[in-house]
Design an enzyme around this catalytic site. Structure first.
Site, PDB file in Angstrom:
ATOM      1  N   ALA A 118       0.827  -1.205   0.000  1.00 41.16           N
ATOM      2  CA  ALA A 118       0.000   0.000   0.000  1.00 41.16           C
ATOM      3  C   ALA A 118       0.870   1.267   0.000  1.00 41.16           C
ATOM      4  O   ALA A 118       1.963   1.254   0.567  1.00 41.16           O
ATOM      5  CB  ALA A 118      -0.923   0.000   1.216  1.00 41.16           C
ATOM      6  N   PRO A 119       0.371   2.326  -0.652  1.00 40.87           N
ATOM      7  CA  PRO A 119      -0.920   2.442  -1.332  1.00 40.87           C
ATOM      8  C   PRO A 119      -0.950   1.889  -2.753  1.00 40.87           C
ATOM      9  O   PRO A 119      -2.007   1.850  -3.373  1.00 40.87           O
ATOM     10  CB  PRO A 119      -1.168   3.947  -1.342  1.00 40.87           C
ATOM     11  CG  PRO A 119       0.212   4.542  -1.388  1.00 40.87           C
ATOM     12  CD  PRO A 119       1.072   3.629  -0.552  1.00 40.87           C
ATOM     13  N   GLY A 120       0.195   1.483  -3.301  1.00 45.68           N
ATOM     14  CA  GLY A 120       0.179   0.853  -4.613  1.00 45.68           C
ATOM     15  C   GLY A 120       1.200   1.366  -5.596  1.00 45.68           C
ATOM     16  O   GLY A 120       1.231   0.893  -6.736  1.00 45.68           O
ATOM     17  N   GLY A 121       2.044   2.307  -5.202  1.00 49.97           N
ATOM     18  CA  GLY A 121       3.017   2.854  -6.141  1.00 49.97           C
ATOM     19  C   GLY A 121       3.944   1.811  -6.706  1.00 49.97           C
ATOM     20  O   GLY A 121       4.112   1.690  -7.926  1.00 49.97           O
ATOM     21  N   LYS A 122       4.566   1.026  -5.845  1.00 51.19           N
ATOM     22  CA  LYS A 122       5.513   0.026  -6.336  1.00 51.19           C
ATOM     23  C   LYS A 122       4.794  -1.146  -6.990  1.00 51.19           C
ATOM     24  O   LYS A 122       5.300  -1.729  -7.962  1.00 51.19           O
ATOM     25  CB  LYS A 122       6.423  -0.437  -5.195  1.00 51.19           C
ATOM     26  CG  LYS A 122       7.435   0.634  -4.791  1.00 51.19           C
ATOM     27  CD  LYS A 122       8.392   0.159  -3.738  1.00 51.19           C
ATOM     28  CE  LYS A 122       9.485   1.216  -3.517  1.00 51.19           C
ATOM     29  NZ  LYS A 122       8.949   2.516  -3.081  1.00 51.19           N
ATOM     30  N   GLU A 140      -0.602  -6.159   1.862  1.00 56.72           N
ATOM     31  CA  GLU A 140      -0.603  -5.079   2.843  1.00 56.72           C
ATOM     32  C   GLU A 140      -1.196  -5.607   4.143  1.00 56.72           C
ATOM     33  O   GLU A 140      -2.270  -6.222   4.136  1.00 56.72           O
ATOM     34  CB  GLU A 140      -1.415  -3.885   2.340  1.00 56.72           C
ATOM     35  CG  GLU A 140      -1.633  -2.783   3.360  1.00 56.72           C
ATOM     36  CD  GLU A 140      -0.338  -2.238   3.957  1.00 56.72           C
ATOM     37  OE1 GLU A 140      -0.294  -2.028   5.186  1.00 56.72           O
ATOM     38  OE2 GLU A 140       0.626  -2.018   3.188  1.00 56.72           O
ATOM     39  N   ASP A 167      -0.006 -10.577   7.570  1.00 57.41           N
ATOM     40  CA  ASP A 167       1.176 -10.138   8.302  1.00 57.41           C
ATOM     41  C   ASP A 167       2.422 -10.727   7.660  1.00 57.41           C
ATOM     42  O   ASP A 167       2.380 -11.852   7.149  1.00 57.41           O
ATOM     43  CB  ASP A 167       1.075 -10.603   9.758  1.00 57.41           C
ATOM     44  CG  ASP A 167       2.104  -9.937  10.649  1.00 57.41           C
ATOM     45  OD1 ASP A 167       3.250 -10.458  10.692  1.00 57.41           O
ATOM     46  OD2 ASP A 167       1.777  -8.937  11.290  1.00 57.41           O
ATOM     47  N   ASP A 184       9.546  -2.690   0.629  1.00 58.41           N
ATOM     48  CA  ASP A 184       9.646  -1.255   0.877  1.00 58.41           C
ATOM     49  C   ASP A 184       9.269  -1.072   2.341  1.00 58.41           C
ATOM     50  O   ASP A 184       8.115  -0.867   2.687  1.00 58.41           O
ATOM     51  CB  ASP A 184       8.711  -0.483  -0.049  1.00 58.41           C
ATOM     52  CG  ASP A 184       8.913   1.016   0.042  1.00 58.41           C
ATOM     53  OD1 ASP A 184      10.057   1.449   0.216  1.00 58.41           O
ATOM     54  OD2 ASP A 184       7.912   1.751  -0.055  1.00 58.41           O
ATOM     55  N   CYS A 237      12.442   5.031   2.865  1.00 57.80           N
ATOM     56  CA  CYS A 237      12.461   6.470   2.561  1.00 57.80           C
ATOM     57  C   CYS A 237      13.117   7.207   3.724  1.00 57.80           C
ATOM     58  O   CYS A 237      12.555   8.161   4.262  1.00 57.80           O
ATOM     59  CB  CYS A 237      11.059   6.991   2.267  1.00 57.80           C
ATOM     60  SG  CYS A 237       9.856   6.675   3.572  1.00 57.80           S
TER      61      CYS A 237
END
Length: 477
Positions: A118-122, A140, A167, A184, A237
């Site tokens: 989530a949210p779905g970028g990768k 997620e 999980d 990520d 990040c």
């Protein structure tokens, strides 16, 4: 240098321990780093190559074949093409995933896991990078975020995906089946300080240490389901070495992970980071046009046997009745052979070559979507699913198209009832500039709007600005 005063585009005062650590990390370049945090963050989009039409005359994100910088931040909410999955608004540094994926040896078909999807970028990026015969499992752990992930994947439109809500420790019970795992990892968020004031407020040295420990648990949980010789792409990040290169070293020491080099271009100004024989790649906002980001690629030792999928059919996603498959197959146009499965939520088209995976996955994980949702309801009157309208797998000309103006499209996305039904009776594919947006049904004296209520726009627009891709330089027709 520790900034204390907020200026235009400047974040609130940085935590002193963070600023002091960055001064130690960057030395004489720390001033440039802090100055960059005072600037405005760049705005970028990544287009969906399966849907996008036309040329784009904008600055390219240099490490992405589908990423572009915008000159400013438009009103994305009022752009029907965003809701149609024609593009995704994404931080440009994270688009470096494309270069990491290119390092993976391709002896497909590949089974890929995006563990923290989530949210779905990768996940949407992976769906554009993978071959038609590959399959993505996008996961997620938080249910509300999993719903957002499912929405964005449905809008992207690929049938080659499973969405799960599990999980990371659940994946440790799977056999070694994945060729590539993308993690990520949840992190202290230092790379988002310029964009997200809450990231600054929530930061502390103690929280960064907790993040590093949690990241180790996550990658240890998922290591079991990675094939011998498989690859893991790790990213955060944050700038914190304890959450970045030190975790790669830990994987080397604990799991025998081997480093994989990513080829860089000098003009990208991405910083390679070496630590105990492991290599990572750091994005710094005063060097690259993006936010803070770190990634590294590692390979699992090629030791052990390859798992063979047992024969069997899934129980939750049961094979669809023959009459269902016969009725729905003409709706689809796909390069891959698809099988239909059904459950209480409807009927799904799933890549036939990966059907053996479903029984294995559903025994261990909570599956919320498998393949492309095609229809709900029963024969002889199935209801086309909203995801089908947005998928390139929809066969052209099966349903009549109803082209909307920009104002009509925004009204449709607000789930408002059209003042008049489209000319064709029955189901109509509502489009804006030939881009599908969803379903309208002409029921005689009115039209029913089948745009999902949970997706609807809640903004009450005044004057609706033209979308950014309407400019002469970025013609989409």
């Amino acid at each position: 240098m520790i900034p204390n005063n907020r200026e235009p585009g400047m974040p609130v005062a940085l935590p002193a321990p963070f600023a002091e650590r960055m001064e130690r990390q960057l030395g004489s370049h720390a001033g440039d780093f802090f100055a960059a945090l005072a600037g405005e963050p760049p705005v970028a989009v990544r287009i969906n190559p399966a849907k996008w039409r036309g040329e784009i005359s904008l600055e390219k994100v240099p490490w992405s074949s589908t990423g572009y910088y915008l000159p400013g931040r438009p009103q994305f909410t009022l752009d029907p093409w965003l809701h149609a999955g024609a593009y995704y608004v994404q931080e440009p540094s994270s688009m470096f995933l494309e270069q990491a994926v290119k390092t993976v040896n391709r002896e497909g078909p590949l089974l890929v896991l995006d563990l923290c999807g989530a949210p779905g970028g990768k996940s949407t990026h992976l769906l554009s990078l993978l071959a038609p015969e590959d399959l993505l499992v996008s996961n997620e752990v938080i249910r509300s975020r999993a719903a957002i992930l499912e929405e964005n994947i449905q809008k992207w439109g690929s049938p080659n995906v499973i969405v799960t809500n599990s999980d990371p420790r659940d994946f440790s019970r799977l056999p070694a089946i994945f060729d590539l795992v993308v993690v990520d990892a949840p992190c202290s968020g230092e790379g988002l300080f310029r964009k997200d004031q809450s990231a600054i407020r929530e930061w502390s040295p103690e929280n960064a240490s907790l993040c590093a420990a949690r990241q180790k648990r996550i990658v240890a949980d998922v290591w079991q389901c990675l094939k011998p010789g498989g690859f893991l792409i790790y990213s955060t990040c944050t700038f914190n070495p304890g959450e970045n290169e030190e975790n790669l070293v830990w994987l080397k020491q604990q799991k025998g992970a081997e480093p994989v080099e990513i080829r860089l271009q000098p003009g990208w100004k991405i910083q390679p980071v070496q630590n105990s024989g492991m290599t990572g790649y750091r994005f710094l906002p005063h060097l690259t046009k993006g936010e803070g980001f770190f990634t590294g690629v590692i390979q699992k030792p090629d030791e052990g046997t390859t798992f063979r999928f047992p024969k069997g059919e899934p129980k939750i996603f049961q094979p669809a009745l023959k009459q269902v498959s016969t009725a729905l197959l003409p709706w689809l146009s796909s390069r891959e052979e698809l099988r239909f499965f059904s459950n209480s939520n409807g009927h799904f088209a799933f890549p036939a070559r990966w059907a053996v995976l479903l029984p294995v996955i559903e025994k261990t994980l909570k599956v919320i979507q498998a393949g492309l949702p095609v229809a709900t309801g029963n024969l002889p009157k199935p209801v086309p699913h909203p995801a089908l309208a947005l998928s390139p797998a929809l066969r052209p000309a099966v349903f009549p198209e109803y082209e909307m103006t920009l104002e009509e499209a925004i009204s449709f996305l607000r789930k408002e009832t059209p003042p008049a039904p489209p000319p064709a009776p029955g189901w109509n594919l509502a489009t804006y500039q030939k881009m599908p947006a969803g379903w309208l049904k002409n029921v005689g004296n009115r039209a029913n709007n089948y745009f999902p209520k949970e997706w609807r726009i809640r903004m009450i627009p005044g004057e609706i600005p033209p979308p950014w891709h309407h400019s002469r330089e970025n013609s989409c027709n």
